[in-house]
Scaffold this motif. Structure first.
Motif, mmCIF file in Angstrom:
data_model
loop_
_atom_site.group_PDB
_atom_site.id
_atom_site.type_symbol
_atom_site.label_atom_id
_atom_site.label_comp_id
_atom_site.label_asym_id
_atom_site.label_seq_id
_atom_site.Cartn_x
_atom_site.Cartn_y
_atom_site.Cartn_z
ATOM 1 N N LEU A 135 94.793 31.846 6.632
ATOM 2 C CA LEU A 135 94.660 30.673 5.764
ATOM 3 C C LEU A 135 93.190 30.546 5.402
ATOM 4 N N LEU A 136 92.878 30.735 4.138
ATOM 5 C CA LEU A 136 91.503 30.667 3.665
ATOM 6 C C LEU A 136 91.259 29.294 3.064
ATOM 7 N N ASN A 165 89.265 29.792 -4.926
ATOM 8 C CA ASN A 165 89.988 29.704 -6.199
ATOM 9 C C ASN A 165 90.319 28.265 -6.593
ATOM 10 N N VAL A 166 89.425 27.337 -6.266
ATOM 11 C CA VAL A 166 89.621 25.931 -6.603
ATOM 12 C C VAL A 166 88.612 25.555 -7.682
ATOM 13 N N GLY A 167 89.108 25.092 -8.812
ATOM 14 C CA GLY A 167 88.222 24.653 -9.884
ATOM 15 C C GLY A 167 87.297 25.750 -10.401
ATOM 16 N N GLY A 168 87.734 26.989 -10.335
ATOM 17 C CA GLY A 168 86.936 28.093 -10.838
ATOM 18 C C GLY A 168 85.807 28.529 -9.918
ATOM 19 N N ASN A 169 85.748 27.953 -8.724
ATOM 20 C CA ASN A 169 84.683 28.296 -7.782
ATOM 21 C C ASN A 169 85.204 29.216 -6.688
ATOM 22 N N LEU A 223 91.826 40.519 -1.948
ATOM 23 C CA LEU A 223 92.053 40.100 -0.569
ATOM 24 C C LEU A 223 93.010 41.066 0.124
ATOM 25 N N ARG A 224 94.065 41.475 -0.573
ATOM 26 C CA ARG A 224 95.002 42.447 0.010
ATOM 27 C C ARG A 224 94.288 43.761 0.318
ATOM 28 N N SER A 228 96.001 30.448 -3.707
ATOM 29 C CA SER A 228 95.155 29.478 -3.021
ATOM 30 C C SER A 228 94.750 29.893 -1.611
ATOM 31 N N GLY A 229 94.906 31.172 -1.294
ATOM 32 C CA GLY A 229 94.326 31.657 -0.053
ATOM 33 C C GLY A 229 95.242 31.774 1.140
ATOM 34 N N GLN A 230 96.389 32.405 0.957
ATOM 35 C CA GLN A 230 97.270 32.732 2.065
ATOM 36 C C GLN A 230 97.551 34.219 2.029
ATOM 37 N N ALA A 231 97.373 34.870 3.153
ATOM 38 C CA ALA A 231 97.719 36.282 3.259
ATOM 39 C C ALA A 231 98.501 36.487 4.540
#
Length: 183
Positions: A7-8, A12-16, A24-25, A42-45
């Motif tokens: 969980l990251l 990737n929130v608001g272009g930042n 990431l993969r 949104s940051g789950q791998a």
């Protein structure tokens, strides 16, 4: 071999702090993990490995992200047993609620009620929260974006010395499913 979810926090929130899921993969592959998949942007791998524990794997991935992308990212790693227990132990009637009304904040360490003793929970009703095992369940009937309780829970005083990252109920359930052992 154990399957984990990473969980990251705050990518990737608001272009930042952009971190494409394909990158990431690929990064998880280069770290020697197998069965690598991502969920949403949104940051789950999800990945499988036979080495390390949750803290080691989180630190390894956070370091690799900073080296590769040039910015720090808080990472939590949890195995299927934990994720399934979070779903099972939900103190709210999840089946009766919309996913936007129920969230789980995962923490890097256990949290006690004293951390939130300063909150006037009655004044924040009908919003409510309950603590679980290294997590907090948040019921926000009008959604997270309008939640005064979510705002109060995220203030530095409440989140001090912790890595914390929140997911809506659909994602919580999906991560438990994605990490489940194959039959």
């Amino acid at each position: 071999m154990t399957t984990y979810a990473a969980l990251l926090r705050g990518i990737n929130v608001g272009g930042n702090r952009k971190l494409p899921m394909a990158d990431l993969r690929a990064l998880l592959d280069t770290l020697g993990h197998t069965g690598v998949r991502t969920h949403l942007q949104s940051g789950q791998a999800v990945f499988t490995t036979d080495r390390g524990d949750e803290a080691y794997l989180a630190g390894e991935l956070a370091g690799a992200i900073e080296d590769r992308f040039g910015f720090p990212v808080d990472v939590l790693v949890r195995d299927h047993a934990y994720l399934a227990e979070v779903v099972r132990a939900c103190p709210f009637p999840a089946a009766e609620l919309e996913a936007r009304q129920l969230h789980v904040t995962y923490f890097s360490a256990p949290v006690t009620p004293e951390r939130y003793a300063h909150l006037d929970q009655v004044a924040l009703l009908p919003e409510e929260f309950r603590l679980g095992d290294r997590c907090l369940y948040l019921y926000a009937p009008d959604g997270l974006g309008r939640s005064k309780l979510a705002e109060a829970l995220g203030r530095p005083r409440a989140a001090k010395d912790l890595v914390a990252t929140s997911r809506n109920w659909n994602t919580v359930v999906k991560l438990a499913e994605l990490t489940a052992p194959e039959a």
